[in-house]
Design a protein around this motif. Structure first.
Motif, short mmCIF file in Angstrom:
data_model
loop_
_atom_site.label_atom_id
_atom_site.label_comp_id
_atom_site.label_asym_id
_atom_site.label_seq_id
_atom_site.Cartn_x
_atom_site.Cartn_y
_atom_site.Cartn_z
N PRO A 97 41.26 25.82 51.58
CA PRO A 97 41.67 26.58 50.39
C PRO A 97 43.19 26.71 50.32
O PRO A 97 43.85 26.93 51.33
N ILE A 98 43.69 26.58 49.11
CA ILE A 98 45.12 26.77 48.86
C ILE A 98 45.42 28.27 48.95
O ILE A 98 46.46 28.67 49.44
N ARG A 99 44.46 29.05 48.46
CA ARG A 99 44.63 30.50 48.41
C ARG A 99 43.27 31.18 48.51
O ARG A 99 42.28 30.65 48.05
N ARG A 100 43.28 32.36 49.11
CA ARG A 100 42.07 33.19 49.18
C ARG A 100 42.46 34.59 48.76
O ARG A 100 43.43 35.14 49.25
N GLU A 101 41.68 35.16 47.85
CA GLU A 101 41.96 36.51 47.36
C GLU A 101 40.71 37.38 47.49
O GLU A 101 39.60 36.91 47.30
N GLY A 102 40.90 38.68 47.81
CA GLY A 102 39.81 39.64 47.79
C GLY A 102 38.97 39.74 49.04
O GLY A 102 37.97 40.45 49.06
N GLN A 103 39.36 39.07 50.11
CA GLN A 103 38.55 39.05 51.33
C GLN A 103 38.35 40.44 51.92
O GLN A 103 37.27 40.76 52.40
N ARG A 104 39.36 41.27 51.85
CA ARG A 104 39.30 42.58 52.50
C ARG A 104 38.20 43.47 51.92
O ARG A 104 37.50 44.18 52.63
N ASP A 105 38.03 43.45 50.62
CA ASP A 105 37.05 44.33 49.97
C ASP A 105 35.63 43.81 50.04
O ASP A 105 34.68 44.58 50.01
N GLY A 106 35.45 42.50 50.10
CA GLY A 106 34.12 41.93 50.17
C GLY A 106 33.31 42.12 48.90
O GLY A 106 32.08 42.07 48.93
N ARG A 107 33.98 42.33 47.78
CA ARG A 107 33.28 42.54 46.52
C ARG A 107 33.41 41.33 45.60
O ARG A 107 32.51 41.01 44.86
N TRP A 108 34.58 40.70 45.62
CA TRP A 108 34.82 39.51 44.82
C TRP A 108 35.87 38.71 45.57
O TRP A 108 37.04 39.08 45.62
N VAL A 109 35.45 37.60 46.16
CA VAL A 109 36.37 36.75 46.89
C VAL A 109 36.56 35.47 46.09
O VAL A 109 35.60 34.85 45.64
N LEU A 110 37.81 35.11 45.92
CA LEU A 110 38.16 33.90 45.19
C LEU A 110 38.74 32.90 46.19
O LEU A 110 39.67 33.23 46.93
N LEU A 111 38.18 31.70 46.21
CA LEU A 111 38.68 30.61 47.04
C LEU A 111 39.22 29.53 46.12
O LEU A 111 38.46 28.94 45.34
N ASP A 112 40.51 29.27 46.20
CA ASP A 112 41.16 28.30 45.33
C ASP A 112 41.36 26.99 46.08
O ASP A 112 42.11 26.93 47.05
N TYR A 113 40.67 25.94 45.62
CA TYR A 113 40.79 24.61 46.21
C TYR A 113 41.53 23.66 45.28
O TYR A 113 41.39 22.45 45.38
N GLY A 114 42.30 24.19 44.36
CA GLY A 114 43.03 23.35 43.42
C GLY A 114 42.16 22.98 42.23
O GLY A 114 42.12 23.70 41.23
N ASP A 115 41.42 21.89 42.34
CA ASP A 115 40.55 21.43 41.25
C ASP A 115 39.29 22.28 41.11
O ASP A 115 38.60 22.20 40.10
N VAL A 116 38.98 23.04 42.14
CA VAL A 116 37.78 23.88 42.14
C VAL A 116 38.16 25.29 42.60
O VAL A 116 38.88 25.45 43.58
N VAL A 117 37.66 26.28 41.88
CA VAL A 117 37.85 27.68 42.27
C VAL A 117 36.47 28.28 42.46
O VAL A 117 35.63 28.23 41.56
N VAL A 118 36.22 28.82 43.65
CA VAL A 118 34.93 29.41 43.99
C VAL A 118 35.07 30.93 43.89
O VAL A 118 35.94 31.52 44.52
N HIS A 119 34.19 31.54 43.09
CA HIS A 119 34.14 32.99 42.94
C HIS A 119 32.86 33.47 43.63
O HIS A 119 31.76 33.13 43.18
N VAL A 120 32.99 34.22 44.70
CA VAL A 120 31.84 34.81 45.37
C VAL A 120 31.88 36.29 45.04
O VAL A 120 32.78 37.01 45.48
N GLN A 121 30.91 36.74 44.25
CA GLN A 121 30.94 38.11 43.75
C GLN A 121 29.75 38.92 44.24
O GLN A 121 28.63 38.40 44.33
N HIS A 122 30.01 40.18 44.54
CA HIS A 122 28.95 41.14 44.79
C HIS A 122 28.17 41.27 43.48
O HIS A 122 28.73 41.11 42.39
N SER A 123 26.89 41.56 43.57
CA SER A 123 26.05 41.58 42.36
C SER A 123 26.57 42.54 41.29
O SER A 123 26.48 42.24 40.10
N GLU A 124 27.14 43.67 41.70
CA GLU A 124 27.65 44.61 40.70
C GLU A 124 28.87 44.04 39.96
O GLU A 124 28.99 44.19 38.74
N GLU A 125 29.76 43.38 40.68
CA GLU A 125 30.92 42.76 40.04
C GLU A 125 30.49 41.60 39.15
O GLU A 125 31.06 41.39 38.08
N ARG A 126 29.47 40.90 39.57
CA ARG A 126 28.99 39.76 38.78
C ARG A 126 28.51 40.23 37.41
O ARG A 126 28.83 39.64 36.39
#
Length: 135
Positions: free
Chosen positions: A70-99
């Motif tokens: 990943p180029i960048r990772r955001e939100g890891q500390r809270d564990g509610r919405w983590v964004l993994l930026d791979y450049g051409d692909v961005v992965v959003h892993v969200q807690h069900s409430e945030e989703r």
């Protein structure tokens, strides 16, 4: 312009890694016509903070094995919405409430969705259909 084959393949790999950790509501959205900075959003749901963390770890591990970090990772500390930026692909892993609250699919509803089938679930369904349930 549509997402590149490489971006779609990377997104499918990330989605399968998430599915392997029992993430739900997995969608791949081709945002390449709307955003210049990325091609595909992968959006997945974890039911709790622990599962969100496990999904993030699995995605990073699987993509690292294919030579992608990943180029960048955001939100890891809270564990509610983590964004993994791979450049051409961005992965959003969200807690069900945030989703539910942020509803990214609704925000990007004008973009094409890329089909995803969980390979493990498909194999299990095929085995059940053929009468071989593994028992």
């Amino acid at each position: 312009m549509t997402a590149t084959d490489e971006a779609i393949e990377l997104a499918q790999t990330a989605a399968q890694a998430a599915a392997d950790k029992l993430a739900t509501d997995i969608v791949l959205i081709d945002v390449s016509d709307r955003l210049a900075i990325t091609d595909v959003f992968v959006v997945v749901t974890g039911t709790n903070e622990r599962q969100v963390e496990a999904v993030v770890d699995a995605v990073e591990e699987k993509l690292r094995a294919t030579g992608h970090k990943p180029i960048r990772r955001e939100g890891q500390r809270d564990g509610r919405w983590v964004l993994l930026d791979y450049g051409d692909v961005v992965v959003h892993v969200q807690h069900s409430e945030e989703r539910v609250f942020y509803a990214l699919e609704r925000l990007w509803k004008d973009c094409p969705f890329i089909p995803f089938t969980d390979a493990a679930a498909a194999a299990h369904a095929a085995a059940r259909a053929s009468g071989d349930d593994g028992a």
